[in-house]
Enzyme design. Structure first.
Site, PDB file in Angstrom:
ATOM      1  CB  VAL A 197      -0.311  -5.753   3.819  1.00 56.29           C
ATOM      2  CG1 VAL A 197       0.184  -6.336   2.515  1.00 56.29           C
ATOM      3  CG2 VAL A 197      -0.975  -6.790   4.683  1.00 56.29           C
ATOM      4  CE1 TYR A 250      -4.179  -0.982  -5.500  1.00 50.39           C
ATOM      5  CE2 TYR A 250      -4.504  -3.344  -5.318  1.00 50.39           C
ATOM      6  CZ  TYR A 250      -4.473  -2.102  -4.737  1.00 50.39           C
ATOM      7  OH  TYR A 250      -4.719  -1.968  -3.392  1.00 50.39           O
ATOM      8  CB  SER A 281      -0.934   0.023   1.217  1.00 51.82           C
ATOM      9  OG  SER A 281      -1.910  -0.964   1.097  1.00 51.82           O
ATOM     10  CE1 TYR A 304      -3.743  -0.355   4.713  1.00 52.38           C
ATOM     11  CE2 TYR A 304      -2.228  -0.880   6.488  1.00 52.38           C
ATOM     12  CZ  TYR A 304      -2.572  -0.915   5.143  1.00 52.38           C
ATOM     13  OH  TYR A 304      -1.728  -1.504   4.259  1.00 52.38           O
ATOM     14  CE  LYS A 317      -3.525   0.603  -1.531  1.00 46.11           C
ATOM     15  NZ  LYS A 317      -4.362   0.207  -0.374  1.00 46.11           N
TER      16      LYS A 317
END
Lengths: 311, 311, 311, 311
Positions: free
Chosen positions: B265, B195, B65, B247, B68
């Site tokens: 993660v 992705y 992540s 998160y 991103k």
């Protein structure tokens, strides 16, 4: 009773037809959008095969969600009660038929019942067969037998249209896979192809009322006296129809009409008067909750006039 | 200040490492489950390139992540602010990173921000390129430039593992397609392949701290003085990191550490001390909300000791 | 800088005032509905007390949700961080400010943060005092000290109007009691009376900008050099303002303006430029998410022009 | 049939009693927690008044949610169908009986049905009477008439215990007031006092089976031949019992037992075999979804053995 029905049915159909104006033909599957908005047809079939029809009773339409009632019974025959209810629950949801809320919010993420989309996809995955084609073939034969034996066919353009645009159903199916309702060995596209196939089986109200008649007589076709579905599975199907057959207007329909029914996005509704009649209606204009506005009005009129409520 | 850091860093790493015991290595992507649970490494890079490292700083991990943040800035460069925020919102959600609740409940079904999975998939769909391969190639070069120029590679087995098991991400992507966040012309599997590729870019803390350093200096690499990212896009990225980079523990991290950060993660965390340092941490054991337990402890320790909170 | 502000402020106010047309004065508390829809006033106060005002700067308004920032700091002083965060979380929610969803859905049913209504009610219950009257008295004195010492008063008719119509807040409070966030010994009506009192403290932009100035200087009034609030508690308050001070448009405001702010349903907004200015705005017409439309436009204009974003 | 029942009933009761071990006596109202966990009693009353009892049939218990069935019919008599369904819907929810989710999420915030707590509170507010005392008095007389005429009394300590601890019900009621389901003229505490009163009416299984008998014969007491409730209102009540009488295990009970039933948190269950029997069961140990574990097992055993499913 049958005479009262015969006399009044054409009048009731015309009185209900005006309610088509309150609805819209489903547009989310482009092929469905072509259906005539003001159409309304009905067929009522009795124990001896006597059939009353009125309105646009020759209109062909696809079964859509109505097929879920029968794939549930086929899956029960293939897997037994325990096998089916391991994958799908028994509760109404109060949510939209394609909602994902309870899959995320309620442990263990099993679809709440077999008549919402998520549950019906899970049920379809349980139908036996070596390949998607074989499964679809079994489904078609099963439906034909219950409909009296005459051949049924898929509407290929609806199937292709549905398959190409069913992003929400794909989303549901992958969520089910993530929740292990669809096992690792199951290919999502394979399940969906069988699912879209049974949704696109084409039928008319007379054939569909024969299917309803079999449910009205606990799984035995009263005309041929052939036992087609185990009584217990019919009982399960009718109970779900009563509780959640009309999307999230099921409660209202139960209070107003009081008979087991299942609607589809094509405007069809199958309804059962236990021990008496199998009924099918079609009226493509849908209300906000996805049911045929004219069809619902007609069934409520009939049930009230004939005192059909099972409660 | 740098001396205080140099002296204490190894001690702080060891004091934080014990918190790895409170977490678990991510198991949902089988390849990730192989990471060493007790590992903890850090790199802190200053304006002139001075770099402090401690602990398991040679451990390679995938960006997950963390990527991103950078794909967001690339999409902003490709499409402008308006083009990006037409498809993705600006609000924290309070829900799990892979939640679908707000896609269903809040009109018009746009992902709430670019750092939750749904939003990041929408952002990835906006990256320019004639094919998935070309898009991935652009992403890789963009990341490399920001990381100081040394070649980065994809971890192919993580990519394949992720692609094979990412049912929830597929579910999210098809939901986005149903909500028309992903347009009709967009192929879901194509978007997901790009992705999963950028999630599986492999890196170590030193390279990642260089990427953080570029953010700390508003898009200009202070070592080479090359302007790599427009300042406004860095500002947007850092604001999202502050609000939703960790998160649904982002608020707690903002209150306790007070610096923009983004976790993945794999146990990596990128953190920014504006105008001063780029920081990267890796500690594969994750807490209940998906962040490295030891890594979070280490960053909170550092920020408190060094008074880094931006507020 | 101050000269650029002095010159442009009246122009910016008039340019923003037109955006009042996009909003509506809050109607849910009858007393609030009487505010002038097109009003817009601002006060910007610097370190040495230099104050720029423009527009309707003499308008009196009630603090409403802006008070939550200060009751949070008072509750922190009374109970310490641990005592407060036992009862209220640290996360933005993405939901409406009076939503009950997460109280029901997310264990253990603690309000997500101190700036949503549920959280602010929990915080108010933590303020020390032998009786509701004593607690309200302590709150009033605390606010007065931070506002520079001049007396503040409650608007009794707003208080009574709010108390009589606040069914949703009562609903929230009883839910909190059911979740044991409000303990058995706590009387719901007592807590609400203190809560409605601090919401109905009346103020003007100049006084409110003094309160903001104290936050801009970490709890010390830079004019008197009195240390009024511990720096750590100001840091906590500003971090929450940044993440969730503007209801569920907080993210958008952070991206566009980038400064800690808190709005109220009376149309007031308190904003902080750390180390530089305390700002207060009032514009009673609210947008769909509950913030002053003209006020938000004015603050975004100012922050962009003056490059105030903290990121 | 009656002989088969007479012979087997004691055996079935003992076989079901062991399932009490799977449940817990409700603890949320302190007074309820005193009930004997292993108790199980049943009364089955036929058209001519013949009554079969077995197990702990002399146990007194409060009606709790079972009362909702009868207050619904009283409210229908007082207001007509339209008057009632303006305030409460007709749909099952799939959520917990005290859930507030749909009040917040589904416009216009009306309770989904009269058997969840929110809906039952709305229904209670519709009962005619000049004061709470007069309303409670009317309810008590109505219940007595249906129970055969013998006096019923409130359990005062359960009433007080419930009233003192019912924070969630207060929260629901204030939410309803905010949604204007309870009008401005309605005092929340007044409604709740009537609601808690009818929940705390004390009864035994024999009296309760007489109430069920009246439902089984469409509102006419078959023993006295007095017409006590209009048939249409009984039909409505039984339809709701079928769909949502057993909390969010209603679907499962419909599939397994197939008869209209309503459970209460005291462990009572009222069940109806249309045209044949009125049944009441009590077993204080409740399962996860709030129904008597032993009671549900006993009713499923009976319905399967006697083929009572209405579908």
């Amino acid at each position: 009773m049958i005479e009262q029905l015969r006399t009044n049915l054409p009048l009731w159909v015309e009185a209900s037809r005006v309610h088509a104006r309150e609805g819209q033909v489903a547009a989310y599957i482009p092929e469905l959008a072509k259906a005539p908005r003001d159409a309304l047809g009905i067929s009522i079939m009795g124990r001896d095969g006597t059939t009353l029809t009125a309105g646009d009773n020759s209109l062909l339409f696809t079964m859509q969600s109505i097929s879920k009632v029968f794939t549930l019974m086929l899956a029960l025959s293939d897997n037994g009660e325990e096998g089916v209810f391991e994958k799908v629950g028994m509760e109404p949801t109060g949510d939209d038929f394609n909602s994902m809320l309870k899959l995320e919010l309620v442990e263990p993420g099993k679809p709440f019942n077999p008549l919402i989309n998520a549950g019906a996809i899970a049920v379809t995955s349980l139908i036996h067969g070596a390949s998607p084609a074989e499964k679809s073939e079994r489904v078609l034969r099963y439906f034909q037998d219950i409909a009296g034996g005459a051949p049924l066919t898929y509407n290929e353009s609806v199937f292709r249209s549905e398959s190409a645009t069913a992003h929400r159903n794909r989303s549901l199916a992958y969520f089910l896979k993530d929740n292990e309702v669809l096992g690792e060995e199951i290919d999502v596209e394979d399940v969906l192809s069988v699912y879209f196939q049974h949704c696109s089986i084409e039928i008319n109200v007379e054939q569909l009322s024969r299917m309803a008649l079999v449910l009205a007589f606990d799984g035995t076709d009263p005309i041929t006296e052939r036992e087609l579905i185990p009584r217990r599975y019919v009982q399960i199907a009718k109970t779900f129809m009563m509780m959640c057959g009309m999307y999230n207007a099921s409660g209202e329909f139960a209070i107003r009409a009081g008979i087991p029914a299942k609607s589809g996005v094509s405007g069809g509704i199958l309804a059962v008067v236990p021990g008496q009649f199998g009924i099918a209606v079609v009226g493509p204009a849908l209300g906000a909750k996805g049911n045929s506005t004219a069809g619902v009005h007609l069934l409520e009129t009939l049930s009230t006039a004939m005192d059909w409520s099972i409660l």
